[in-house]
Design a protein around this motif. Sequence first.
Motif, short mmCIF file in Angstrom:
data_model
loop_
_atom_site.label_atom_id
_atom_site.label_comp_id
_atom_site.label_asym_id
_atom_site.label_seq_id
_atom_site.Cartn_x
_atom_site.Cartn_y
_atom_site.Cartn_z
N PRO A 94 9.96 43.46 41.31
CA PRO A 94 8.91 43.22 40.32
C PRO A 94 9.43 43.05 38.90
N ASP A 95 10.70 43.36 38.66
CA ASP A 95 11.24 43.31 37.30
C ASP A 95 11.84 41.95 36.92
N LEU A 96 11.75 40.95 37.79
CA LEU A 96 12.28 39.63 37.45
C LEU A 96 11.32 38.93 36.49
N ARG A 97 11.84 38.49 35.36
CA ARG A 97 11.01 37.83 34.36
C ARG A 97 10.75 36.38 34.72
N ASN A 98 9.50 35.96 34.59
CA ASN A 98 9.13 34.55 34.71
C ASN A 98 9.65 33.91 36.00
N VAL A 99 9.49 34.60 37.12
CA VAL A 99 9.89 34.04 38.40
C VAL A 99 8.66 34.00 39.30
N PRO A 100 8.01 32.82 39.37
CA PRO A 100 6.87 32.73 40.28
C PRO A 100 7.32 32.91 41.72
N VAL A 101 6.47 33.52 42.52
CA VAL A 101 6.73 33.70 43.95
C VAL A 101 5.66 32.92 44.70
N LEU A 102 6.10 31.92 45.47
CA LEU A 102 5.19 31.11 46.29
C LEU A 102 5.29 31.59 47.73
N ASN A 103 4.16 31.70 48.38
CA ASN A 103 4.13 32.16 49.77
C ASN A 103 4.30 30.99 50.73
N LYS A 104 5.22 31.17 51.70
CA LYS A 104 5.37 30.17 52.76
C LYS A 104 4.21 30.35 53.74
N PRO A 105 3.71 29.25 54.29
CA PRO A 105 4.10 27.87 54.06
C PRO A 105 3.54 27.35 52.74
N VAL A 106 4.32 26.54 52.05
CA VAL A 106 3.94 26.02 50.74
C VAL A 106 3.54 24.55 50.87
#
Length: 121
Positions: A94-106
């Motif tokens: 959770p501490d990664l700055r500005n890293v969107p997480v997209l759920n597969k399947p995308v």
Amino acid sequence: MQHAQHAHHVLLVDDEEAILYVFRKYLERAGFAVSTAAGAMEAIAIFDAGHVDVLVTDQRMPGMQGDALVQHLRAARPNLPAIIVTAYAAECRPDLRNVPVLNKPVPPADLVTAVQRALAA
């Protein structure tokens, strides 16, 4: 001297060959130059060898997880835009700055839009 038609370079990392193939096609059709890596060590070698504009990585991979790869590459380039695409979003730090997480399947359009947004930020 850069060409006016410079395509942004996407480094795409996933341990599943089929995902690399499909995502590469989506991104190339959208006008991006794409390098693929089957894991973190290969991705680090590509990153070290040339310019990368944005990182798109899977989270769960043998050796080094995607969030650790983001941190490793950002140690060299703190403002590197990065996106994690995974079926295991809860495992991402959770501490990664500005890293969107997209759920597969995308959906293809969502992946392309996320890369465009990351580059514009």
